[in-house]
Write a protein that holds these residues in place. Structure first.
Motif, PDB file in Angstrom:
ATOM      1  N   CYS A 160       0.846  -1.189   0.000  1.00  0.00           N
ATOM      2  CA  CYS A 160       0.000   0.000   0.000  1.00  0.00           C
ATOM      3  C   CYS A 160       0.883   1.242   0.000  1.00  0.00           C
ATOM      4  O   CYS A 160       1.799   1.352   0.823  1.00  0.00           O
ATOM      5  CB  CYS A 160      -0.890  -0.013   1.243  1.00  0.00           C
ATOM      6  SG  CYS A 160      -1.729   1.557   1.530  1.00  0.00           S
ATOM      7  N   GLN A 162       0.126   4.140   0.893  1.00  0.00           N
ATOM      8  CA  GLN A 162      -0.201   5.005   2.021  1.00  0.00           C
ATOM      9  C   GLN A 162       0.427   4.531   3.327  1.00  0.00           C
ATOM     10  O   GLN A 162       1.159   5.267   3.985  1.00  0.00           O
ATOM     11  CB  GLN A 162      -1.727   5.062   2.168  1.00  0.00           C
ATOM     12  CG  GLN A 162      -2.238   6.128   3.113  1.00  0.00           C
ATOM     13  CD  GLN A 162      -1.907   7.528   2.620  1.00  0.00           C
ATOM     14  OE1 GLN A 162      -1.902   7.807   1.412  1.00  0.00           O
ATOM     15  NE2 GLN A 162      -1.601   8.426   3.564  1.00  0.00           N
ATOM     16  N   CYS A 163       0.155   3.236   3.690  1.00  0.00           N
ATOM     17  CA  CYS A 163       0.634   2.744   4.986  1.00  0.00           C
ATOM     18  C   CYS A 163       1.722   1.681   4.875  1.00  0.00           C
ATOM     19  O   CYS A 163       2.334   1.313   5.871  1.00  0.00           O
ATOM     20  CB  CYS A 163      -0.531   2.199   5.819  1.00  0.00           C
ATOM     21  SG  CYS A 163      -1.190   0.663   5.137  1.00  0.00           S
ATOM     22  N   CYS A 174      -6.834  -0.844   0.302  1.00  0.00           N
ATOM     23  CA  CYS A 174      -5.913  -1.428   1.288  1.00  0.00           C
ATOM     24  C   CYS A 174      -6.753  -2.023   2.438  1.00  0.00           C
ATOM     25  O   CYS A 174      -7.658  -1.382   2.948  1.00  0.00           O
ATOM     26  CB  CYS A 174      -4.976  -0.355   1.812  1.00  0.00           C
ATOM     27  SG  CYS A 174      -3.966  -0.924   3.182  1.00  0.00           S
ATOM     28  N   ASN A 176      -5.695  -2.604   5.310  1.00  0.00           N
ATOM     29  CA  ASN A 176      -5.233  -2.048   6.581  1.00  0.00           C
ATOM     30  C   ASN A 176      -5.779  -0.644   6.810  1.00  0.00           C
ATOM     31  O   ASN A 176      -6.408  -0.381   7.828  1.00  0.00           O
ATOM     32  CB  ASN A 176      -3.715  -2.059   6.600  1.00  0.00           C
ATOM     33  CG  ASN A 176      -3.148  -1.607   7.928  1.00  0.00           C
ATOM     34  OD1 ASN A 176      -3.589  -2.098   8.981  1.00  0.00           O
ATOM     35  ND2 ASN A 176      -2.210  -0.692   7.899  1.00  0.00           N
ATOM     36  N   CYS A 177      -5.571   0.265   5.844  1.00  0.00           N
ATOM     37  CA  CYS A 177      -5.965   1.647   6.068  1.00  0.00           C
ATOM     38  C   CYS A 177      -7.127   2.088   5.188  1.00  0.00           C
ATOM     39  O   CYS A 177      -7.644   3.184   5.342  1.00  0.00           O
ATOM     40  CB  CYS A 177      -4.769   2.568   5.862  1.00  0.00           C
ATOM     41  SG  CYS A 177      -4.248   2.699   4.143  1.00  0.00           S
ATOM     42  N   ASP A 179      -7.055   2.828   2.080  1.00  0.00           N
ATOM     43  CA  ASP A 179      -6.666   3.720   0.994  1.00  0.00           C
ATOM     44  C   ASP A 179      -6.954   3.073  -0.349  1.00  0.00           C
ATOM     45  O   ASP A 179      -6.816   1.870  -0.513  1.00  0.00           O
ATOM     46  CB  ASP A 179      -5.188   4.042   1.145  1.00  0.00           C
ATOM     47  CG  ASP A 179      -4.795   5.246   0.304  1.00  0.00           C
ATOM     48  OD1 ASP A 179      -5.365   6.342   0.518  1.00  0.00           O
ATOM     49  OD2 ASP A 179      -3.934   5.083  -0.582  1.00  0.00           O
TER      50      ASP A 179
HETATM   51 ZN   LIG Z   1      -2.860   1.153   3.637  1.00  0.00          ZN
END
Ligand SMILES: [Zn+2]
Length: 182
Positions: A160, A162-163, A174, A176-177, A179
């Protein structure tokens, strides 16, 4: 015309050209026993006198024929054809004498040719930090590696932007986040 030569160590070599064959016969006395070995080499007809050389490894016979030069190595009591021209620069030429009679009235029958062994499978090669294998072909050199043939397709790992969490290639968001992935 045939040629006879004394090798000096109790051995005698007799060289004859019969049709397209060069017949090399070694006779020697070892431990009181008369020994004789004879081999025929398919060389073609001689176009020049055969030359016998002595080098560090033994004796080398050079036969010049209509098919080009041929070399036969004489080592102990064994005779073998050499495919590539040996280095004869520092070799000594041994004088030969022309003769009509073979060393013995009855020549031993020629040894049957050994059956050609099937090719051994190619073993992995290793040279320093280089390694090579066949089937599938793979080459390794230090920390570099190269492979061909049935190599497993490499899995592309995406992250990702972003993260930085690992994401699957076809994920749209994503995990996780959340995005949006392009
Ligand atoms: Zn992410």
């Amino acid at each position: 015309m045939a040629y006879l030569c004394n090798l000096g160590n109790g051995q005698q070599v007799f060289i004859d050209n019969q049709d397209n064959q060069t017949i090399v016969t070694l006779t020697g006395t070892q431990a009181g026993q008369q020994q004789q070995s004879s081999s025929g080499f398919s060389t073609g007809k001689w176009t020049a006198l055969p030359i016998l050389y002595r080098n560090a490894g033994g004796f080398i016979l050079r036969v010049e024929s209509d098919r080009g030069p041929h070399y036969v190595q004489l080592q102990g009591s064994s005779l073998s054809a050499i495919a590539t021209a040996p280095n004869l620069e520092s070799a000594e030429v041994i004088a030969m004498q022309a003769t009509e009679t073979p060393p013995r009235a009855t020549m031993e029958p020629m040894k049957p040719m050994e059956p050609i062994k099937p090719m051994e499978p190619i073993k992995p090669m290793k040279m320093g930090d280089m390694e090579m294998r066949m089937n599938p072909m793979e080459m390794r050199m230090g920390n570099m590696s190269m492979s061909m043939g049935e190599s497993t397709p490499s899995y592309r790992q995406n992250f990702c932007p972003q993260c930085g969490a690992p994401v699957k290639e076809n994920d749209r968001f994503c995990a996780n986040c959340g995005d949006r992935l392009s």
